[in-house]
Write an enzyme that holds these catalytic residues in place. Sequence first.
Site, short mmCIF file in Angstrom:
data_model
loop_
_atom_site.label_atom_id
_atom_site.label_comp_id
_atom_site.label_asym_id
_atom_site.label_seq_id
_atom_site.Cartn_x
_atom_site.Cartn_y
_atom_site.Cartn_z
N GLY A 46 73.21 6.69 29.46
CA GLY A 46 72.46 7.93 29.56
C GLY A 46 71.69 8.13 28.26
O GLY A 46 72.27 7.98 27.17
N ARG A 88 69.68 -1.30 23.72
CA ARG A 88 69.00 -1.06 25.00
C ARG A 88 67.56 -0.63 24.70
O ARG A 88 67.35 0.20 23.82
CB ARG A 88 69.74 0.02 25.81
CG ARG A 88 71.16 -0.40 26.19
CD ARG A 88 71.77 0.52 27.22
NE ARG A 88 71.17 0.31 28.53
CZ ARG A 88 71.41 1.10 29.59
NH1 ARG A 88 72.19 2.16 29.46
NH2 ARG A 88 70.85 0.85 30.75
N ASP A 238 64.56 8.58 30.88
CA ASP A 238 64.86 7.76 29.71
C ASP A 238 63.71 7.76 28.72
O ASP A 238 63.90 7.53 27.53
CB ASP A 238 65.20 6.33 30.14
CG ASP A 238 66.60 6.31 30.72
OD1 ASP A 238 66.75 6.66 31.90
OD2 ASP A 238 67.54 6.01 29.95
N ASN A 248 62.89 6.25 34.48
CA ASN A 248 64.28 6.70 34.76
C ASN A 248 64.94 5.60 35.60
O ASN A 248 64.31 4.59 35.95
CB ASN A 248 64.27 8.05 35.49
CG ASN A 248 65.66 8.66 35.55
OD1 ASN A 248 66.37 8.73 34.55
ND2 ASN A 248 66.10 9.09 36.73
#
Length: 354
Positions: A46, A88, A238, A248
């Site tokens: 998240g 990430r 995101d 997202n």
Amino acid sequence: MLPTIEWQDGAVVMIDQRKLPAEEAYVRCRTPREVARAIRSMVIRGAPAIGVAAAMGLALGVRRSRAKGSAQLAAEFYKLCELMAATRPTAVNLFWAIEQMKERFAAAVRAGRSPAEIAETLVAAAQQIHDDDVASCKALGAHGAEVVPPAGRVLTHCNAGALATGGYGTALGVVRAAVERGKQVAVFADETRPFFQGARLTAWELLRDGIETTVITDSMAGPLLRDGRIDLVVVGADRVAANGDVANKIGTYTVAVLAREHDVPFYVAAPVSTIDLSTATGADIPIEERSEREVTHVGSKRTAPAGARVWNPAFDVTPGGLIAGIITEQGICRPPFGESLRDACERAGGSAER
Ligand code: MRU
């Protein structure tokens, strides 16, 4: 409140999101390398939550350092920033949090602080990022609650809840705020293949709060929207590009197209730290590709034949043209997003260009 992530006696403790809902286990990270591994392997996930984790991981690294002076400490610190940044690529909150920590580090060095004092400054800065994230989620939830009807049926995708943030959630923050204001909210949660954040995490945390939740497979959203059984869609983000395109979880774009086809308003809920004005459009957002195994297996069980090729992008981009509003702690940004996103960033304190 759900203990997604916490600084505890010189360690970073996180609920292990890979194991929910079957098991409520916690992972204790004692080194920045362990924090980076936890982000990569989705112990924590998240966008805002991984920003908080990276910030705490950096504080941990400086606190454990044996560096003799600030030059050596700086070399170590900037290496750790690279380590965190490589975990990430899509969620901009990760890079935003690293930038915040770099600014605090540089200011402490400029002020002539000792390594121990710098470490304490960074621990406080990481905790501040955590607290601010919770406050942003609550503020954006309050704005978002306005668009939820008194008896609202809300479709969401992935998990943009307490587990994905410092606490309270973005899309689920909107749901929570609406419930707190006395609205009757029923949530439909896409299961969200291949990692099942919707079925495992969204359903788990909403049921824990006593909020009605129906889990559907991703392919069931179409008939649900067509049959008039959804009043609005709310998802997280995101990264929000300067023109309002939103990255997202994979599958979000499909839901947005379906919502447009059936005249259901599609909202994105995200703090200003998710807005990236230095990324012009969605085409410029790097999309993470994850391992084939996430697609070929469910848990430890293989569901696709060996030899089949796999494409596993973790995110997709929804064009701003499909989005009714982007709900932030500064209010709801409406089209044209170029202007409204810039205004929100300016109101939040000029965090516009990164
Ligand atoms: O791969 P994940 O689980 O980290 O993806 C998470 C999402 O796509 C969320 O919707 C997004 O980060 C918003 S979280 C408030």
